[in-house]
Each structure stands twice: as C-alpha cells, then as structure tokens.
Design a protein around this motif. Sequence first.
Motif: not given
Length: 347
Positions: A241-242, A246-249, A261-262, A312-313
């Motif tokens: 998810a992170l 990061l890729a979409a920002a 996204v995450a 987070g989970i």
Amino acid sequence: MKHREPQLPENVDALLVTRPENVRYLSGFTSPEDAILLFVPGRTRLFTDARYETQAPAESAVPVEIVNTRSGYGFLSEHLAGLRAGYEADHLPCARLRRIEKDTGVTFAPTSGVVERARTVKTPAELEHVTAAARLADEGFEHLLGLIEPGVREVDLALELEFWLRRHGAEKAAFDFIVASGPRGALPHGVASEKRIQAGELVTIDFGAVVGGYHSDMTRTVAVGVVSGEMRRIFQTVLDALEAALAAAAPGVLASELDAVARRVIEKAGYGRYFVHSLGHGVGLEIHEAPFLNSRSEERLEPGMVITLEPGIYLPDRGGVRIEELALVTDSGLELLSHSPRGWLEV
C-alpha cells in the motif's frame, strides 16, 4: 527566515495572529506562545512582553513592540486604525476575542487557515531544518536496531532513542514516541509502555526529532526473531500500500485520491476495516499540519510540501503494522527525506 506570504481574504486588510506556530512562522520568534502578531502586508508587527525585550528583537524578522497585555489590548488600536481586521477563529478563545474587541473598539471578522495554507509549501531554509531532523531520525533508528531484543522494555527503547537524538543535536522529541510490540501493535498510538518485548513479535516504532523548530516523522515495524503467518502477510500488504501511494504521489494529485490508492490495496487484501486512520499529513512547525491526506480532503499536492505516507493495519489483540515515510513533493513526484530500510527486517 524568509517565509511564504499569506494571502488575506478579500474582506480583511489585517490579521491578528495568535496561534503560536503561526506567530513563529511569520516572525521567527522562538517563544511565540508569549506573543501575538498583527499581519498587515508591508507593516507586520510582533507584540510581546518585557521578558523578551532583548530576545524578541534579536530573533524577529518583523518590528517588535514590548507591551503589557495584562493591562489590556488597547495598544493594538493605533495599528488597526482604518483597517478591516480578521482573527484566527480556529484558535482564539471567545473570551479573549471579546476582551480584544472591547479594548480596541474593533469588530474582528473570523478567518480560517490563512497562515496554515502559506505554511504548506516549505522554503529552502525550512527544508534544511526538516531534512536535518529526518537525517537524525535515520541515524537514531540505526542506533536503536542494535538494542532491540527479547526482554527489553518498550519504554527503555523509547528513552534511549530520545536521549540519542538529543545528544546528537535534536532540540527535543517530535512527540511521545510510539514503541508497540506484539498485541500492543494493534494500538495506532501505542505510546511506549513497560511491556517487555518477546521473541516472535513485531515491534512498531514511530518517532521523530525537532531541529530549528521543525519536525521529522518516521515509522518502522521490525520483527524480533522469526515471525510468520498472518503478521508477515499484513506487513507485506502495508508495504504494498505504501509503495502504491509513493508511486502515485505527484503535484496536482488530490490528497483524498492518494489516500484511496493505499486504501484500495489494503481493502483488496481483506483488511480494509483495520486501516483506521488517514494515509498521512503535512509536517513542519507542527508534527501534524496541512495538507491532510484523508478521504475528505480537497487539497492537492504542490511542489515544496512535506508529507507523510503511513498506511497501517491493526488487528485487535493480535498486533499491527505501520510503515511511514517522510517525503518532499517535487516538480516530478516525491523525494524521500527518510532513508531507513522499510522492508522486512528481523533483529
């Protein structure tokens, strides 16, 4: 320190600034809780008391007037003459506002987020402080890794990390450090306790330093010995998810979409209900400031913003995982300011 100029609403010519972080931002004064500031483009002024008669002029980038607020706020009247004045409605208590209006004979218009919006985009000087704070956090984490072992208390790790950061140049801890091991990892704000870490547990460590008044913020989750099964799976889900966020920002991306996204990655893995907070937030003079990366945000990323991304989970009574990066929004995407390894790590 040169700052980004706030843009006043059309209905005001001057803004009474009382929030300490905003006073510091506009003046550079390092004791802003004992000051107020009247922002008027071209003739801003800082007001504080006699305790700071030497300090304030030495630090402030704007003219300073030494006053006695215990005798009232009449000193503002001459500076407000002929101006439409606003106040920070989110921060100034009603009782204090009423006293200021009575003493000055001025009716103040409410405003919201005026200085905070200016603070979202950092100047080069501000970035130097944030970067230095992030560098300290990376170095502190590397030091701490050698101390994480079965039998160590969470609180002892937190104290050692804070002492290390202070010894190496931090003004203070950015907040009460989170050290949450085993089942306590299910507490998103699990401040370090007297629990002793056990072999086979995950440990989530959320911490930061303050340099020049500016904060850093980073979270890592590490395994103490061999950890397998569901906890290993949720770690990979959070990491995925992170990485997706990061890729979409990039500049222009809605903060709410980045959160989505995450969240979609975690939901697809079946853990959506266990991601109980927003994706992230801005960092600067405050540890949590605009922009806020949540599902309701209408803000868009801009170059110069410093943000966290921290999916987070949290599984009640079992444990949790959070991984957080501190990053600068650039013209083309993100530049990481935290550099500690974020992948699976066993100590």
